[in-house]
Design a protein around this motif. Sequence first.
Motif, short mmCIF file in Angstrom:
data_model
loop_
_atom_site.label_atom_id
_atom_site.label_comp_id
_atom_site.label_asym_id
_atom_site.label_seq_id
_atom_site.Cartn_x
_atom_site.Cartn_y
_atom_site.Cartn_z
N VAL A 96 -6.04 -12.25 2.32
CA VAL A 96 -7.07 -11.82 1.36
C VAL A 96 -7.58 -10.42 1.72
CG1 VAL A 96 -9.31 -12.35 0.31
CG2 VAL A 96 -7.79 -14.21 0.99
N VAL A 97 -7.97 -10.25 2.97
CA VAL A 97 -8.53 -8.96 3.40
C VAL A 97 -7.48 -7.86 3.30
CG1 VAL A 97 -9.56 -7.70 5.32
CG2 VAL A 97 -10.20 -10.08 4.91
N LEU A 98 -6.25 -8.17 3.67
CA LEU A 98 -5.19 -7.17 3.61
C LEU A 98 -4.92 -6.72 2.18
CD1 LEU A 98 -3.09 -5.54 5.17
CD2 LEU A 98 -1.51 -7.46 4.91
N SER A 99 -4.96 -7.66 1.23
CA SER A 99 -4.77 -7.29 -0.18
C SER A 99 -5.86 -6.34 -0.64
CB SER A 99 -4.76 -8.54 -1.06
OG SER A 99 -3.57 -9.27 -0.90
N THR A 100 -7.09 -6.59 -0.17
CA THR A 100 -8.20 -5.71 -0.52
C THR A 100 -7.98 -4.31 0.07
OG1 THR A 100 -9.65 -7.64 -0.46
CG2 THR A 100 -10.71 -5.47 -0.53
N LEU A 101 -7.57 -4.26 1.32
CA LEU A 101 -7.34 -2.98 1.97
C LEU A 101 -6.09 -2.29 1.41
CD1 LEU A 101 -7.99 -4.01 5.70
CD2 LEU A 101 -9.60 -3.01 4.07
N MET A 102 -5.11 -3.09 0.98
CA MET A 102 -3.84 -2.54 0.49
C MET A 102 -3.91 -2.09 -0.96
SD MET A 102 -1.14 -2.43 2.53
CE MET A 102 0.25 -2.63 1.42
N GLY A 103 -5.00 -2.43 -1.66
CA GLY A 103 -5.09 -2.07 -3.06
C GLY A 103 -4.89 -0.58 -3.28
N GLY A 104 -5.42 0.21 -2.37
CA GLY A 104 -5.27 1.65 -2.51
C GLY A 104 -3.98 2.19 -1.94
N VAL A 105 -3.13 1.31 -1.39
CA VAL A 105 -1.89 1.76 -0.78
C VAL A 105 -0.69 1.38 -1.64
CG1 VAL A 105 -0.42 1.60 1.25
CG2 VAL A 105 -2.89 1.63 1.52
N SER A 106 -0.53 0.07 -1.90
CA SER A 106 0.66 -0.34 -2.67
C SER A 106 0.45 -0.16 -4.16
CB SER A 106 0.99 -1.81 -2.36
OG SER A 106 0.07 -2.68 -2.98
N GLY A 107 -0.75 -0.51 -4.66
CA GLY A 107 -1.03 -0.38 -6.08
C GLY A 107 -0.26 -1.37 -6.93
N SER A 108 0.50 -2.27 -6.32
CA SER A 108 1.32 -3.22 -7.06
C SER A 108 1.10 -4.62 -6.53
CB SER A 108 2.80 -2.85 -6.94
OG SER A 108 3.62 -3.91 -7.37
N ALA A 109 0.72 -5.55 -7.42
CA ALA A 109 0.46 -6.92 -7.01
C ALA A 109 1.74 -7.61 -6.54
CB ALA A 109 -0.17 -7.70 -8.17
N VAL A 110 2.85 -7.40 -7.27
CA VAL A 110 4.11 -8.04 -6.90
C VAL A 110 4.61 -7.53 -5.55
CG1 VAL A 110 6.51 -8.43 -7.57
CG2 VAL A 110 4.73 -8.39 -9.33
N ALA A 111 4.55 -6.22 -5.35
CA ALA A 111 4.97 -5.62 -4.07
C ALA A 111 4.11 -6.14 -2.93
CB ALA A 111 4.90 -4.11 -4.15
N ASP A 112 2.81 -6.24 -3.18
CA ASP A 112 1.88 -6.72 -2.16
C ASP A 112 2.18 -8.17 -1.79
OD1 ASP A 112 -0.30 -6.30 -0.46
OD2 ASP A 112 -1.67 -7.28 -1.86
N ALA A 113 2.41 -9.02 -2.81
CA ALA A 113 2.69 -10.44 -2.58
C ALA A 113 3.98 -10.62 -1.77
CB ALA A 113 2.79 -11.17 -3.91
N ALA A 114 5.03 -9.89 -2.14
CA ALA A 114 6.31 -10.00 -1.43
C ALA A 114 6.18 -9.50 0.01
CB ALA A 114 7.37 -9.21 -2.18
N MET A 115 5.50 -8.38 0.18
CA MET A 115 5.34 -7.81 1.52
C MET A 115 4.58 -8.79 2.43
SD MET A 115 2.92 -6.29 3.68
CE MET A 115 1.64 -5.75 2.56
N GLN A 116 3.49 -9.35 1.93
CA GLN A 116 2.68 -10.24 2.76
C GLN A 116 3.43 -11.53 3.08
OE1 GLN A 116 -1.52 -10.62 2.29
NE2 GLN A 116 -1.62 -8.99 0.79
N SER A 117 4.22 -12.02 2.12
CA SER A 117 4.99 -13.23 2.38
C SER A 117 6.01 -12.99 3.48
CB SER A 117 5.69 -13.70 1.11
OG SER A 117 4.74 -14.10 0.13
N ARG A 118 6.62 -11.80 3.50
CA ARG A 118 7.61 -11.48 4.54
C ARG A 118 6.95 -11.26 5.90
NH1 ARG A 118 9.84 -8.20 0.23
NH2 ARG A 118 11.73 -9.17 -0.58
N VAL A 119 5.78 -10.60 5.89
CA VAL A 119 5.12 -10.26 7.15
C VAL A 119 4.33 -11.44 7.71
CG1 VAL A 119 3.38 -8.77 8.22
CG2 VAL A 119 4.99 -7.81 6.57
#
Length: 427
Positions: A96-119
């Motif tokens: 949750v916190v990473l998605s909030t911090l990553m909003g200004g980095v990835s800008g993409s919900a799908v990219a964020d979801a895939a990245m977090q699932s892998r990491v």
Amino acid sequence: MLLVLLVFLFLLIFGMPVAFAIGISGLVFFLTTPDVPISIAVQRTLTTSQSFTMLAIPLFIFAGHLMNSTGITKRLIKLANVLTGHMYGNLAQVSVVLSTLMGGVSGSAVADAAMQSRVLGPQMIKRGYKPAYGAAVNGITSLITATIPPSMGLIIYGSVGEVSIGRLFAGGIVPGILMMVVLMATVSYTSRRNNYLPERTTYPSIKEVLVAFKDGIWALLFPIILIVGIRFGIFTPSESGAFAVMYAIFIGAIVYKDLSWEKFWKTVHDSAMDIGAIMLIVSLSGIFGYGIVYDGVTQSLSSLVTGVTDNPYFLFALIILSLIIAGMFVETTVVTLLLTPIFIPIITSAGIDPVHFGLVMMTVTTFGIMTPPLGVSLYATSQIMGASPEDTVKEAIPFYLAVMAVVLIMVFFPDVVLFIPDLVFGK
């Protein structure tokens, strides 16, 4: 236009790539409308992408890939872990916190979801989390990137609907933080039920927080610099994309010293693949959009909806329902491109602020990527985590309810969205 829509749905059902489904169904309109020269189809394909504002899309995609290649993501994970290690379901809280911090980095919900699932996924499974629960959390929390700037959806919405992107960026901050708080509460509730224990029993020390914060400060400053720069006229939204690229290169090469030539060229390659896919959809949507305008679909729907009700809340309910249904079948970019020009005149005539509506629209539309039957993130996170989509949906039900609660707050309390834009840019 009904024939065009039927062709579009038929092509999607039989597995045609989205860009080609849009382009072919748009071409059907020209073939069945002899009064309109078919050469306009070619013109619209080219002119749709020839927009200075649209230039922000490829630039921010490139900047996002650069930031992921420079160790910023790794540092943000460390910060999120320090802040949430004492909470129930702390790895889910990190998401949750990473998605909030990553909003200004990835800008993409799908990219964020895939990245977090892998990491985060392997660690979640190792710590005893159900794979379906991890898939649900990583997918749902990525919705925060729909509002935290610089969201790709907000850029497309602002470009197509001629709405201030600066105000949209500013308007996304409070809803994004609100979404974070509500989802963290939901994670805490579900983790207690599933007995996902904290990683540690003590709160983090001030020193730990400051060290982690120092490592992630450059990513945290990124969205703030964008909004301040746009507000004071230092750069336009498109120019802010160019700034984002140079900012990412500077941080990666000079500050963190993690950006090698090898990483840089791989980033260029990955960015080109993503940019090509998205801009092909954007370009071909121009054909489809021309048919919508030519046939007067916008005016007809506006008259139909306003004839049913002039109550803005009931109108919001109808639109939200239609967006949820659309999001179940079509990806966010396509929904935004096709429906924004239809809904903007409707909500404007009802007295709804386009910035307010834009944040609600992007939250609801992005919500569709985690809903059956065709949610992109639903299948992506389930596959990465090794869970069935059906089990993921079951685990995601509390999170679905949490997201809808946030949407209702945004609808009934417009100042949640408009407070910062009015403060920064004026009413």
